[in-house]
Motif scaffolding. Structure first.
Motif, PDB file in Angstrom:
ATOM      1  N   THR A 147       0.811  -1.221   0.000  1.00 13.63           N
ATOM      2  CA  THR A 147       0.000   0.000   0.000  1.00 13.63           C
ATOM      3  C   THR A 147       0.842   1.268   0.000  1.00 13.63           C
ATOM      4  OG1 THR A 147      -0.127  -0.005   2.426  1.00 13.63           O
ATOM      5  CG2 THR A 147      -1.881  -1.134   1.230  1.00 13.63           C
ATOM      6  N   THR A 148       2.169   1.145  -0.139  1.00 10.18           N
ATOM      7  CA  THR A 148       3.047   2.304  -0.063  1.00 10.18           C
ATOM      8  C   THR A 148       3.924   2.403  -1.307  1.00 10.18           C
ATOM      9  OG1 THR A 148       4.843   1.098   1.029  1.00 10.18           O
ATOM     10  CG2 THR A 148       3.155   2.079   2.441  1.00 10.18           C
ATOM     11  N   SER A 149       4.354   3.618  -1.619  1.00 14.49           N
ATOM     12  CA  SER A 149       5.214   3.809  -2.785  1.00 14.49           C
ATOM     13  C   SER A 149       6.570   3.150  -2.578  1.00 14.49           C
ATOM     14  CB  SER A 149       5.397   5.304  -3.077  1.00 14.49           C
ATOM     15  OG  SER A 149       5.993   5.975  -1.975  1.00 14.49           O
ATOM     16  N   ARG A 169       1.202 -15.771  -1.574  1.00 16.51           N
ATOM     17  CA  ARG A 169       0.709 -15.948  -0.202  1.00 16.51           C
ATOM     18  C   ARG A 169       0.174 -14.644   0.402  1.00 16.51           C
ATOM     19  NH1 ARG A 169       4.707 -13.663   2.780  1.00 16.51           N
ATOM     20  NH2 ARG A 169       6.863 -13.810   2.028  1.00 16.51           N
ATOM     21  N   LEU A 170       0.165 -13.577  -0.377  1.00 17.06           N
ATOM     22  CA  LEU A 170      -0.212 -12.273   0.155  1.00 17.06           C
ATOM     23  C   LEU A 170      -1.705 -12.182   0.427  1.00 17.06           C
ATOM     24  CD1 LEU A 170       1.042  -9.492   0.805  1.00 17.06           C
ATOM     25  CD2 LEU A 170       0.414  -8.786  -1.513  1.00 17.06           C
ATOM     26  N   GLN A 171      -2.045 -11.627   1.569  1.00 19.06           N
ATOM     27  CA  GLN A 171      -3.429 -11.340   1.915  1.00 19.06           C
ATOM     28  C   GLN A 171      -3.593  -9.828   1.990  1.00 19.06           C
ATOM     29  OE1 GLN A 171      -4.345 -13.438   5.526  1.00 19.06           O
ATOM     30  NE2 GLN A 171      -4.391 -15.434   4.532  1.00 19.06           N
ATOM     31  N   ASP A 182      -6.834  -6.585  -5.362  1.00 17.78           N
ATOM     32  CA  ASP A 182      -6.509  -7.965  -5.696  1.00 17.78           C
ATOM     33  C   ASP A 182      -5.064  -8.064  -6.159  1.00 17.78           C
ATOM     34  OD1 ASP A 182      -6.482  -7.728  -8.815  1.00 17.78           O
ATOM     35  OD2 ASP A 182      -8.403  -6.844  -8.211  1.00 17.78           O
ATOM     36  N   VAL A 183      -4.539  -9.265  -6.097  1.00 15.93           N
ATOM     37  CA  VAL A 183      -3.128  -9.499  -6.403  1.00 15.93           C
ATOM     38  C   VAL A 183      -2.814  -9.185  -7.857  1.00 15.93           C
ATOM     39  CG1 VAL A 183      -1.326 -11.264  -6.515  1.00 15.93           C
ATOM     40  CG2 VAL A 183      -2.875 -11.199  -4.574  1.00 15.93           C
ATOM     41  N   ALA A 188       0.169  -5.726 -11.592  1.00 15.38           N
ATOM     42  CA  ALA A 188       0.221  -4.770 -12.695  1.00 15.38           C
ATOM     43  C   ALA A 188       0.912  -3.478 -12.264  1.00 15.38           C
ATOM     44  CB  ALA A 188      -1.191  -4.477 -13.198  1.00 15.38           C
ATOM     45  N   GLU A 189       0.639  -3.035 -11.031  1.00 21.41           N
ATOM     46  CA  GLU A 189       1.284  -1.831 -10.517  1.00 21.41           C
ATOM     47  C   GLU A 189       2.791  -2.038 -10.346  1.00 21.41           C
ATOM     48  OE1 GLU A 189       0.091   1.237  -9.964  1.00 21.41           O
ATOM     49  OE2 GLU A 189      -1.751   0.549 -10.916  1.00 21.41           O
TER      50      GLU A 189
END
Length: 265
Positions: A147-149, A169-171, A182-183, A188-189
């Motif tokens: 959630t961070t740059s 495994r990321l939640q 979503d993953v 994509a980011e």
């Protein structure tokens, strides 16, 4: 819960000491949002049964890492000793600090440096601005990398196999309405960050908080840290950040790299 399941996955290793993993999971369950917790809350966050969580908390209390008023538990400043040797042995924060000061002064915004630790970033150096008061950040503060740059820059710097393992495994936890959901979107980011060499995250960690970051690499070209600037969204637009802030952040990252290579060379 995640920490306990991860520990269980490694328990088959001949060297693995589960009690150590459980004790660390108890300590990591305390966050900026959960500075004090009840026994039930610690058990829930770690996935441990109440009896095990109680024994670990009391042991940590005997060692001076946890304090209790009988119903609630809280970490003590002694936990800082656990990271002191690592931080004091690193040249990176010392090298980065004057460059972050110059960056913060030039843009009149908060500048920081962070590294990746598991699925989180950890702040190693910081030049705070009074113009950014919505988020409390200190040395050692942790946030979800996704959630961070700075987190996305650091994730983008991982080898492909390691990135895939982490994403598998990321939640994802939704912090705001703009948090990536979503993953696939997160991937994509990250691919975008890899292509352009910097990251911009808009109100995903905290509503109204916009951050841009660039990677800091070592002599071998590996991404070892990320430098960023955080601004209040009301004073900027994404286009303005890309035009006026990102080039300065990229230049700062290159200066940190040059001094880091000289310091360890």
């Amino acid at each position: 819960m995640v920490a306990e399941s991860a520990a269980g996955a490694r328990a088959g290793n001949g060297y693995f000491v589960q009690s150590v993993a459980r004790a660390l999971s108890v300590m990591r369950s305390f966050t900026a949002e959960r500075r004090t917790q009840t026994l039930a809350e610690v058990a829930r966050e770690t996935g441990l049964d109440r009896a095990t969580a109680r024994r670990l908390l009391l042991t940590l209390a005997d060692l001076g890492y946890v304090t209790s008023d009988g119903g609630h538990f809280e970490l003590t400043p002694r936990v800082l000793e656990l990271g002191y040797s690592y931080l004091s042995g690193m040249s990176l924060p010392e090298v980065a600090q004057p460059h972050l000061q110059a960056l913060a002064r030039e843009l009149n915004e908060t500048a920081a440096l962070a590294v990746l630790d598991g699925d989180e970033i950890v702040y190693l150096a910081l030049m705070a601005s009074s113009r950014l008061a919505t988020v409390k950040i200190n040395i050692g503060t942790r946030f979800d990398a996704c959630t961070t740059s700075m987190g996305r820059v650091l994730l983008a710097g991982l080898p492909e196999a390691e990135l895939e393992e982490r994403l598998g495994r990321l939640q994802l936890q939704r912090r705001t309405d703009r948090t990536v959901r979503d993953v696939q979107s997160l991937r994509a980011e990250i691919d975008k960050v890899r292509a352009q060499g910097w990251a911009l995250v808009d109100s995903e960690l905290e509503e109204g908080l916009r951050g841009a970051a660039a990677p800091v690499r070592d002599r071998a070209g590996r991404v070892v840290a990320a430098a960023n600037v955080s601004v209040h969204a009301g004073r900027t637009t994404p286009e303005l950040v890309e035009r006026d802030y990102v080039p300065v952040i990229l230049r700062t990252a290159r200066l940190i790299e040059a001094d880091l290579i000289s310091a360890v060379g």
